[in-house]
Design a protein around this motif. Structure first.
Motif, PDB file in Angstrom:
ATOM      1  N   ALA A  85       0.862  -1.089  -0.111  1.00  0.00           N
ATOM      2  CA  ALA A  85       0.009  -0.079  -0.018  1.00  0.00           C
ATOM      3  C   ALA A  85       0.757   1.144  -0.013  1.00  0.00           C
ATOM      4  O   ALA A  85       1.911   1.221   0.794  1.00  0.00           O
ATOM      5  N   CYS A  86       0.593   2.140  -0.825  1.00  0.00           N
ATOM      6  CA  CYS A  86       1.538   3.341  -0.905  1.00  0.00           C
ATOM      7  C   CYS A  86       0.572   4.480  -0.227  1.00  0.00           C
ATOM      8  O   CYS A  86      -0.359   4.769   0.001  1.00  0.00           O
ATOM      9  N   GLY A  97       7.993  22.924  11.686  1.00  0.00           N
ATOM     10  CA  GLY A  97       7.684  23.022   9.874  1.00  0.00           C
ATOM     11  C   GLY A  97       7.478  21.736   9.598  1.00  0.00           C
ATOM     12  O   GLY A  97       7.230  20.755  10.035  1.00  0.00           O
ATOM     13  N   TYR A  98       7.121  21.691   8.217  1.00  0.00           N
ATOM     14  CA  TYR A  98       6.890  20.432   7.503  1.00  0.00           C
ATOM     15  C   TYR A  98       7.965  20.268   6.223  1.00  0.00           C
ATOM     16  O   TYR A  98       8.347  21.237   5.635  1.00  0.00           O
ATOM     17  N   ARG A  99       8.181  19.326   6.047  1.00  0.00           N
ATOM     18  CA  ARG A  99       9.046  18.811   4.641  1.00  0.00           C
ATOM     19  C   ARG A  99       7.853  18.580   3.762  1.00  0.00           C
ATOM     20  O   ARG A  99       6.734  18.318   3.898  1.00  0.00           O
ATOM     21  N   GLU A 100       8.495  18.458   2.294  1.00  0.00           N
ATOM     22  CA  GLU A 100       7.476  17.997   1.222  1.00  0.00           C
ATOM     23  C   GLU A 100       7.131  16.600   1.513  1.00  0.00           C
ATOM     24  O   GLU A 100       7.812  15.841   2.071  1.00  0.00           O
ATOM     25  N   PRO A 101       5.915  16.289   0.885  1.00  0.00           N
ATOM     26  CA  PRO A 101       5.433  14.817   1.185  1.00  0.00           C
ATOM     27  C   PRO A 101       6.238  13.815   0.442  1.00  0.00           C
ATOM     28  O   PRO A 101       7.013  14.237  -0.608  1.00  0.00           O
ATOM     29  N   ARG A 102       6.525  12.799   1.326  1.00  0.00           N
ATOM     30  CA  ARG A 102       7.262  11.901   0.396  1.00  0.00           C
ATOM     31  C   ARG A 102       6.492  10.499   0.513  1.00  0.00           C
ATOM     32  O   ARG A 102       5.451  10.363   1.276  1.00  0.00           O
ATOM     33  N   GLU A 103       6.732   9.737  -0.510  1.00  0.00           N
ATOM     34  CA  GLU A 103       5.919   8.439  -0.824  1.00  0.00           C
ATOM     35  C   GLU A 103       6.939   7.139  -0.112  1.00  0.00           C
ATOM     36  O   GLU A 103       7.965   7.009   0.050  1.00  0.00           O
ATOM     37  N   ILE A 106       4.073   0.483   2.247  1.00  0.00           N
ATOM     38  CA  ILE A 106       3.974  -0.519   3.198  1.00  0.00           C
ATOM     39  C   ILE A 106       3.601  -2.060   2.596  1.00  0.00           C
ATOM     40  O   ILE A 106       3.081  -2.178   1.800  1.00  0.00           O
ATOM     41  N   LEU A 107       4.670  -2.850   2.935  1.00  0.00           N
ATOM     42  CA  LEU A 107       4.996  -4.258   2.392  1.00  0.00           C
ATOM     43  C   LEU A 107       4.094  -5.119   3.400  1.00  0.00           C
ATOM     44  O   LEU A 107       4.469  -5.012   4.525  1.00  0.00           O
ATOM     45  N   PHE A 108       3.113  -5.785   2.937  1.00  0.00           N
ATOM     46  CA  PHE A 108       2.300  -7.096   3.467  1.00  0.00           C
ATOM     47  C   PHE A 108       3.109  -8.367   3.229  1.00  0.00           C
ATOM     48  O   PHE A 108       3.163  -8.598   1.865  1.00  0.00           O
ATOM     49  N   ARG A 115       6.983  -4.290   6.568  1.00  0.00           N
ATOM     50  CA  ARG A 115       7.976  -3.411   6.840  1.00  0.00           C
ATOM     51  C   ARG A 115       7.432  -2.187   5.806  1.00  0.00           C
ATOM     52  O   ARG A 115       6.495  -2.098   4.981  1.00  0.00           O
ATOM     53  N   ILE A 116       8.282  -1.215   5.908  1.00  0.00           N
ATOM     54  CA  ILE A 116       7.842   0.107   5.400  1.00  0.00           C
ATOM     55  C   ILE A 116       9.243   0.256   4.233  1.00  0.00           C
ATOM     56  O   ILE A 116      10.189   0.093   4.764  1.00  0.00           O
ATOM     57  N   ILE A 117       8.797   0.764   3.082  1.00  0.00           N
ATOM     58  CA  ILE A 117       9.950   1.059   2.412  1.00  0.00           C
ATOM     59  C   ILE A 117       9.891   2.701   1.966  1.00  0.00           C
ATOM     60  O   ILE A 117       8.988   3.315   1.431  1.00  0.00           O
ATOM     61  N   GLU A 118      11.167   3.249   2.689  1.00  0.00           N
ATOM     62  CA  GLU A 118      11.067   4.565   2.348  1.00  0.00           C
ATOM     63  C   GLU A 118      11.338   5.353   0.845  1.00  0.00           C
ATOM     64  O   GLU A 118      12.078   4.454   0.041  1.00  0.00           O
TER      65      GLU A 118
END
Length: 140
Positions: A85-86, A97-103, A106-108, A115-118
């Motif tokens: 799931a992205c 403050g906030y950074r730009e959104p990152r994708e 989430i691996l199932f 786990r999460i893939i940054e």
């Protein structure tokens, strides 16, 4: 034990523990026992699992902005067909403050969050995002 020696021992403990947890073959550590089974069940409770995970994963789960999520899709990750799931959002930084959104992906495995893939631009290419307001409404 003197205070400085005690402090040094406390600082060394995470390093020792991470060395014990690392594998020699360079594979990442996962939360599930990935047996490599090719047919994977759809993660039915993916939204609740993602929320529970990010409540502990984020330093400050309050104030998340621009949260969107795509339903799980099957993708080949690490040579294996898995559901992922992205998710894209901006978390509040310690300075407010906030950074730009990152994708993130989430691996199932076996229908459970593994786990999460940054920085998951490639595995998330072409997914259809929808607002994920529950993530924006998280509290401590």
């Amino acid at each position: 034990m003197r205070r400085s020696a005690k402090f040094a021992a406390m600082m060394l403990l995470p390093v020792l523990l991470s060395a014990c947890a690392a594998s020699d073959d360079g594979k990442s550590i996962t939360y599930t026992d990935d047996r490599g089974v090719s047919s994977q069940p759809f993660p039915k409770n993916y939204r609740a699992e993602v929320l529970a995970f990010f409540k502990t994963y984020l330093n400050n789960p309050v104030g998340v902005r621009d949260a969107v999520m795509a339903e799980p899709v099957e993708r080949v990750v690490g040579g294996r067909l898995r559901y992922l799931a992205c998710l894209r959002f901006s978390a509040r930084e310690p300075d407010g403050g906030y950074r730009e959104p990152r994708e993130r992906a989430i691996l199932f495995v076996d229908g459970r969050l593994d786990r999460i893939i940054e920085n998951a631009v490639e595995p998330c290419a072409g997914v259809a995002y929808a607002p994920f307001l529950e993530l924006e409404k998280m509290t401590r």
